[in-house]
Scaffold this motif. Sequence first.
Motif, PDB file in Angstrom:
ATOM      1  N   ARG A   1       0.841  -1.206   0.000  1.00 43.78           N
ATOM      2  CA  ARG A   1       0.000   0.000   0.000  1.00 43.78           C
ATOM      3  C   ARG A   1       0.874   1.253   0.000  1.00 43.78           C
ATOM      4  O   ARG A   1       0.527   2.253  -0.633  1.00 43.78           O
ATOM      5  CB  ARG A   1      -0.925  -0.003   1.209  1.00 43.78           C
ATOM      6  CG  ARG A   1      -1.978  -1.086   1.124  1.00 43.78           C
ATOM      7  CD  ARG A   1      -2.902  -1.043   2.310  1.00 43.78           C
ATOM      8  NE  ARG A   1      -3.798  -2.184   2.283  1.00 43.78           N
ATOM      9  CZ  ARG A   1      -4.337  -2.707   3.350  1.00 43.78           C
ATOM     10  NH1 ARG A   1      -4.104  -2.194   4.533  1.00 43.78           N
ATOM     11  NH2 ARG A   1      -5.130  -3.745   3.249  1.00 43.78           N
ATOM     12  N   LEU A   2       1.984   1.199   0.735  1.00 41.51           N
ATOM     13  CA  LEU A   2       2.918   2.324   0.699  1.00 41.51           C
ATOM     14  C   LEU A   2       3.522   2.479  -0.695  1.00 41.51           C
ATOM     15  O   LEU A   2       3.793   3.583  -1.145  1.00 41.51           O
ATOM     16  CB  LEU A   2       4.033   2.139   1.733  1.00 41.51           C
ATOM     17  CG  LEU A   2       3.629   2.314   3.191  1.00 41.51           C
ATOM     18  CD1 LEU A   2       4.796   1.982   4.109  1.00 41.51           C
ATOM     19  CD2 LEU A   2       3.142   3.720   3.439  1.00 41.51           C
ATOM     20  N   GLY A   3       3.722   1.359  -1.381  1.00 44.13           N
ATOM     21  CA  GLY A   3       4.204   1.407  -2.756  1.00 44.13           C
ATOM     22  C   GLY A   3       3.208   2.084  -3.673  1.00 44.13           C
ATOM     23  O   GLY A   3       3.583   2.881  -4.545  1.00 44.13           O
TER      24      GLY A   3
ATOM     25  N   ARG B   1       3.642   5.572  -5.853  1.00 42.72           N
ATOM     26  CA  ARG B   1       3.314   5.731  -7.278  1.00 42.72           C
ATOM     27  C   ARG B   1       2.512   7.015  -7.509  1.00 42.72           C
ATOM     28  O   ARG B   1       2.780   7.779  -8.436  1.00 42.72           O
ATOM     29  CB  ARG B   1       2.496   4.541  -7.782  1.00 42.72           C
ATOM     30  CG  ARG B   1       3.262   3.280  -7.987  1.00 42.72           C
ATOM     31  CD  ARG B   1       2.306   2.178  -8.466  1.00 42.72           C
ATOM     32  NE  ARG B   1       2.948   0.894  -8.423  1.00 42.72           N
ATOM     33  CZ  ARG B   1       3.727   0.413  -9.378  1.00 42.72           C
ATOM     34  NH1 ARG B   1       3.947   1.120 -10.462  1.00 42.72           N
ATOM     35  NH2 ARG B   1       4.274  -0.766  -9.264  1.00 42.72           N
ATOM     36  N   LEU B   2       1.524   7.233  -6.645  1.00 35.81           N
ATOM     37  CA  LEU B   2       0.710   8.446  -6.758  1.00 35.81           C
ATOM     38  C   LEU B   2       1.546   9.705  -6.510  1.00 35.81           C
ATOM     39  O   LEU B   2       1.367  10.718  -7.199  1.00 35.81           O
ATOM     40  CB  LEU B   2      -0.458   8.390  -5.775  1.00 35.81           C
ATOM     41  CG  LEU B   2      -1.522   7.333  -6.060  1.00 35.81           C
ATOM     42  CD1 LEU B   2      -2.538   7.270  -4.930  1.00 35.81           C
ATOM     43  CD2 LEU B   2      -2.205   7.619  -7.387  1.00 35.81           C
ATOM     44  N   GLN B   3       2.473   9.617  -5.552  1.00 37.35           N
ATOM     45  CA  GLN B   3       3.347  10.762  -5.280  1.00 37.35           C
ATOM     46  C   GLN B   3       4.230  11.079  -6.481  1.00 37.35           C
ATOM     47  O   GLN B   3       4.444  12.243  -6.808  1.00 37.35           O
ATOM     48  CB  GLN B   3       4.235  10.492  -4.062  1.00 37.35           C
ATOM     49  CG  GLN B   3       3.565  10.729  -2.747  1.00 37.35           C
ATOM     50  CD  GLN B   3       4.536  10.542  -1.601  1.00 37.35           C
ATOM     51  OE1 GLN B   3       5.345   9.630  -1.599  1.00 37.35           O
ATOM     52  NE2 GLN B   3       4.444  11.429  -0.613  1.00 37.35           N
ATOM     53  N   ALA B   4       4.738  10.036  -7.128  1.00 36.35           N
ATOM     54  CA  ALA B   4       5.591  10.246  -8.305  1.00 36.35           C
ATOM     55  C   ALA B   4       4.801  10.925  -9.413  1.00 36.35           C
ATOM     56  O   ALA B   4       5.304  11.844 -10.079  1.00 36.35           O
ATOM     57  CB  ALA B   4       6.171   8.919  -8.788  1.00 36.35           C
ATOM     58  N   GLN B   5       3.575  10.506  -9.610  1.00 36.48           N
ATOM     59  CA  GLN B   5       2.742  11.110 -10.652  1.00 36.48           C
ATOM     60  C   GLN B   5       2.400  12.555 -10.293  1.00 36.48           C
ATOM     61  O   GLN B   5       2.457  13.445 -11.144  1.00 36.48           O
ATOM     62  CB  GLN B   5       1.466  10.304 -10.843  1.00 36.48           C
ATOM     63  CG  GLN B   5       0.601  10.830 -11.969  1.00 36.48           C
ATOM     64  CD  GLN B   5      -0.604   9.938 -12.212  1.00 36.48           C
ATOM     65  OE1 GLN B   5      -0.832   8.955 -11.518  1.00 36.48           O
ATOM     66  NE2 GLN B   5      -1.381  10.282 -13.224  1.00 36.48           N
ATOM     67  N   ALA B   6       2.084  12.804  -9.036  1.00 35.86           N
ATOM     68  CA  ALA B   6       1.731  14.161  -8.616  1.00 35.86           C
ATOM     69  C   ALA B   6       2.926  15.103  -8.698  1.00 35.86           C
ATOM     70  O   ALA B   6       2.772  16.272  -9.057  1.00 35.86           O
ATOM     71  CB  ALA B   6       1.182  14.135  -7.196  1.00 35.86           C
TER      72      ALA B   6
ATOM     73  N   ALA C   1       8.134   6.887 -19.226  1.00 32.57           N
ATOM     74  CA  ALA C   1       8.972   7.501 -18.187  1.00 32.57           C
ATOM     75  C   ALA C   1       8.218   7.581 -16.867  1.00 32.57           C
ATOM     76  O   ALA C   1       8.779   7.340 -15.800  1.00 32.57           O
ATOM     77  CB  ALA C   1       9.435   8.886 -18.618  1.00 32.57           C
ATOM     78  N   LEU C   2       6.932   7.905 -16.938  1.00 33.26           N
ATOM     79  CA  LEU C   2       6.110   7.959 -15.734  1.00 33.26           C
ATOM     80  C   LEU C   2       6.022   6.585 -15.087  1.00 33.26           C
ATOM     81  O   LEU C   2       6.179   6.447 -13.874  1.00 33.26           O
ATOM     82  CB  LEU C   2       4.706   8.470 -16.060  1.00 33.26           C
ATOM     83  CG  LEU C   2       3.700   8.420 -14.907  1.00 33.26           C
ATOM     84  CD1 LEU C   2       4.147   9.324 -13.763  1.00 33.26           C
ATOM     85  CD2 LEU C   2       2.317   8.792 -15.393  1.00 33.26           C
ATOM     86  N   ALA C   3       5.793   5.559 -15.889  1.00 34.18           N
ATOM     87  CA  ALA C   3       5.693   4.191 -15.354  1.00 34.18           C
ATOM     88  C   ALA C   3       7.006   3.769 -14.699  1.00 34.18           C
ATOM     89  O   ALA C   3       7.009   3.136 -13.630  1.00 34.18           O
ATOM     90  CB  ALA C   3       5.311   3.221 -16.462  1.00 34.18           C
ATOM     91  N   ALA C   4       8.130   4.121 -15.328  1.00 31.31           N
ATOM     92  CA  ALA C   4       9.432   3.774 -14.750  1.00 31.31           C
ATOM     93  C   ALA C   4       9.646   4.493 -13.424  1.00 31.31           C
ATOM     94  O   ALA C   4      10.115   3.899 -12.446  1.00 31.31           O
ATOM     95  CB  ALA C   4      10.550   4.111 -15.730  1.00 31.31           C
ATOM     96  N   ALA C   5       9.312   5.789 -13.386  1.00 26.80           N
ATOM     97  CA  ALA C   5       9.470   6.562 -12.149  1.00 26.80           C
ATOM     98  C   ALA C   5       8.562   6.032 -11.049  1.00 26.80           C
ATOM     99  O   ALA C   5       8.980   5.895  -9.892  1.00 26.80           O
ATOM    100  CB  ALA C   5       9.182   8.040 -12.407  1.00 26.80           C
TER     101      ALA C   5
ATOM    102  N   GLU D   1       9.964   2.654  -9.768  1.00 29.35           N
ATOM    103  CA  GLU D   1      11.153   2.855  -8.922  1.00 29.35           C
ATOM    104  C   GLU D   1      10.768   3.375  -7.552  1.00 29.35           C
ATOM    105  O   GLU D   1      11.258   2.889  -6.526  1.00 29.35           O
ATOM    106  CB  GLU D   1      12.121   3.818  -9.618  1.00 29.35           C
ATOM    107  CG  GLU D   1      13.444   3.978  -8.923  1.00 29.35           C
ATOM    108  CD  GLU D   1      14.285   2.716  -8.938  1.00 29.35           C
ATOM    109  OE1 GLU D   1      15.156   2.598  -8.061  1.00 29.35           O
ATOM    110  OE2 GLU D   1      14.077   1.837  -9.800  1.00 29.35           O
ATOM    111  N   GLN D   2       9.884   4.366  -7.509  1.00 29.68           N
ATOM    112  CA  GLN D   2       9.428   4.925  -6.228  1.00 29.68           C
ATOM    113  C   GLN D   2       8.700   3.858  -5.403  1.00 29.68           C
ATOM    114  O   GLN D   2       8.892   3.769  -4.187  1.00 29.68           O
ATOM    115  CB  GLN D   2       8.515   6.125  -6.466  1.00 29.68           C
ATOM    116  CG  GLN D   2       9.194   7.337  -7.049  1.00 29.68           C
ATOM    117  CD  GLN D   2      10.204   7.946  -6.093  1.00 29.68           C
ATOM    118  OE1 GLN D   2      10.074   7.849  -4.893  1.00 29.68           O
ATOM    119  NE2 GLN D   2      11.224   8.560  -6.649  1.00 29.68           N
TER     120      GLN D   2
END
Length: 194
Positions: A115-117, A121-126, A138-142, A145-146
């Motif tokens: 759930r933290l993962g 993911r949401l933080q990386a997108q935001a 690139a978004l999917a990779a980021a 990784e996060q």
Amino acid sequence: MDDRSHRTAPAPAPAPGVTPRAGVLGTALAAVLAFSLSSGSWQWFSTYLGLTLLAVVLSSTRPPARATDAGSGYARSLAAYTLVIGLCVALALAPAMQRWSWLFPMPGTRRDCPRLGDYARLQAQASLGDLATRDGAALAAAQGEQARHAVADCLSATTTLWLPGYALAAALLAALVVRLLDRGPRRPSQSAEG
């Protein structure tokens, strides 16, 4: 010409209760503590380090024997010896405990860490804002990784919290083995005397 006055005197014998194993055990303990208190995810190098320190301790020192140590000296020697062995074993097992649920179940944590993962993911997108729509790969990779970092940090933190329990269990098991081996060879000689 033989000048006997310049020869060095032999080294004094160690004081009773002081053994060479104290230095080796102290060094091993310091290395284990220094590495185990480092931050971040448990990596496989800690397994190598734990096994190496365990090999050094087991090959350089002998377990304390009741015949050579008396009373509380034996108990202190046994505690020091087995606690260092327990720390080495726990250090060697930490990466496997973090990664393999069959070795270290942590049912609640293993369910909550993903759930933290997802949150990462949401933080990386935001954090990318409008840039996220430009390059989906690139978004999917980021995001991946996060998410991996968040899950690994969650599992390593929980592993670190439980590691002293595993270290103590390994130390108690080592103490039991040392005590059984210490008693084993004496039984035949005691029965022969009686």
